[in-house]
Design a protein around this motif. Structure first.
Motif, mmCIF file in Angstrom:
data_model
loop_
_atom_site.group_PDB
_atom_site.id
_atom_site.type_symbol
_atom_site.label_atom_id
_atom_site.label_comp_id
_atom_site.label_asym_id
_atom_site.label_seq_id
_atom_site.Cartn_x
_atom_site.Cartn_y
_atom_site.Cartn_z
ATOM 1 N N THR A 126 35.128 105.607 3.310
ATOM 2 C CA THR A 126 36.083 106.255 4.201
ATOM 3 C C THR A 126 36.268 105.410 5.450
ATOM 4 O O THR A 126 35.309 105.175 6.188
ATOM 5 N N GLN A 127 37.499 104.945 5.671
ATOM 6 C CA GLN A 127 37.775 104.182 6.894
ATOM 7 C C GLN A 127 37.768 105.136 8.073
ATOM 8 O O GLN A 127 38.391 106.203 8.022
ATOM 9 N N THR A 128 37.060 104.759 9.153
ATOM 10 C CA THR A 128 36.941 105.637 10.316
ATOM 11 C C THR A 128 37.597 105.097 11.576
ATOM 12 O O THR A 128 37.906 105.863 12.482
ATOM 13 N N PHE A 129 37.784 103.775 11.626
ATOM 14 C CA PHE A 129 38.199 103.176 12.897
ATOM 15 C C PHE A 129 38.619 101.732 12.645
ATOM 16 O O PHE A 129 38.126 101.096 11.711
ATOM 17 N N ARG A 130 39.511 101.256 13.494
ATOM 18 C CA ARG A 130 39.888 99.844 13.459
ATOM 19 C C ARG A 130 40.004 99.363 14.895
ATOM 20 O O ARG A 130 40.606 100.034 15.732
ATOM 21 N N LEU A 131 39.437 98.193 15.156
ATOM 22 C CA LEU A 131 39.507 97.616 16.491
ATOM 23 C C LEU A 131 39.517 96.107 16.352
ATOM 24 O O LEU A 131 38.606 95.535 15.740
ATOM 25 N N GLY A 132 40.543 95.479 16.857
ATOM 26 C CA GLY A 132 40.639 94.032 16.755
ATOM 27 C C GLY A 132 40.605 93.599 15.306
ATOM 28 O O GLY A 132 41.349 94.125 14.469
ATOM 29 N N ASN A 133 39.716 92.680 14.994
ATOM 30 C CA ASN A 133 39.588 92.164 13.628
ATOM 31 C C ASN A 133 38.538 92.884 12.796
ATOM 32 O O ASN A 133 38.169 92.397 11.736
ATOM 33 N N HIS A 134 38.051 94.021 13.266
ATOM 34 C CA HIS A 134 37.036 94.767 12.519
ATOM 35 C C HIS A 134 37.578 96.113 12.051
ATOM 36 O O HIS A 134 38.249 96.813 12.811
ATOM 37 N N ILE A 135 37.265 96.447 10.799
ATOM 38 C CA ILE A 135 37.597 97.760 10.236
ATOM 39 C C ILE A 135 36.267 98.432 9.891
ATOM 40 O O ILE A 135 35.395 97.822 9.261
ATOM 41 N N PHE A 136 36.119 99.701 10.284
ATOM 42 C CA PHE A 136 34.857 100.423 10.181
ATOM 43 C C PHE A 136 34.935 101.524 9.118
ATOM 44 O O PHE A 136 35.993 102.151 8.957
ATOM 45 N N PHE A 137 33.787 101.766 8.473
ATOM 46 C CA PHE A 137 33.724 102.700 7.344
ATOM 47 C C PHE A 137 32.449 103.526 7.356
ATOM 48 O O PHE A 137 31.417 103.086 7.873
ATOM 49 N N LYS A 138 32.525 104.697 6.749
ATOM 50 C CA LYS A 138 31.338 105.508 6.448
ATOM 51 C C LYS A 138 31.434 105.944 4.998
ATOM 52 O O LYS A 138 32.430 105.644 4.319
ATOM 53 N N ASP A 139 30.438 106.660 4.546
ATOM 54 C CA ASP A 139 30.392 107.141 3.146
ATOM 55 C C ASP A 139 30.527 105.983 2.163
ATOM 56 O O ASP A 139 31.230 106.083 1.166
ATOM 57 N N VAL A 140 29.836 104.910 2.470
ATOM 58 C CA VAL A 140 29.857 103.744 1.583
ATOM 59 C C VAL A 140 28.868 103.989 0.458
ATOM 60 O O VAL A 140 27.698 104.285 0.725
ATOM 61 N N PRO A 141 29.350 103.914 -0.796
ATOM 62 C CA PRO A 141 28.425 104.207 -1.912
ATOM 63 C C PRO A 141 27.312 103.171 -2.039
ATOM 64 O O PRO A 141 27.393 102.085 -1.626
#
Length: 141
Positions: A126-141
């Motif tokens: 689940t993507q949670t956030f994006r900032l600059g060149n980074h994309i953040f996730f949770k619920d990573v299997p």
């Protein structure tokens, strides 16, 4: 487990190695990911125990890989520019103390869009956030 001076130092070095090009907010975001791993609520977490352990977990933060160009700086063989390191340490201190809220909305992973292709693990995360060149996730299997 209360954070130690080693935790603070290793977290600051990790933030410099992983996000110095993302500005202060980007460093805070990466620190939040690390804090989320530290505080995952499990005894003997797979991520490790404490900030230093989580940062130094093999193959989790590429800046600590011995073949990474950041490694000579992080290991102390080369000096990190003092003003850049001071900013990373400030981000580390604010996140460790809890003074900075989790801007990533619970992310435990991120990747840099500068990579040649996205990692396979994002498919079911689940993507949670994006900032600059980074994309953040949770619920990573």
């Amino acid at each position: 487990m209360a954070p130690t001076e080693k935790d603070r130092d290793i977290l600051g070095r990790t933030l410099w190695g992983e996000a110095r090009g993302e500005g202060f907010a980007g460093q805070v975001a990466v620190a939040c990911v690390i804090r989320n791993r530290v505080n995952d609520g499990k005894d003997r977490s797979w991520w490790g125990e404490g900030y230093a352990d989580v940062c130094l977990k093999p193959y989790q933060f590429s800046c600590w890989n011995k073949n990474d160009p950041n490694y000579p700086y992080l290991s102390g063989a080369k000096e990190i520019p003092p003003t850049q390191f001071a900013q990373a340490q400030r981000a580390a201190d604010l996140v460790i103390s809890g003074a900075e809220a989790d801007i990533t909305n619970g992310a435990t992973h991120y990747y840099a869009t500068t990579m040649p292709k996205p990692p396979a693990w994002i498919k079911d995360a689940t993507q949670t956030f994006r900032l600059g060149n980074h994309i953040f996730f949770k619920d990573v299997p």
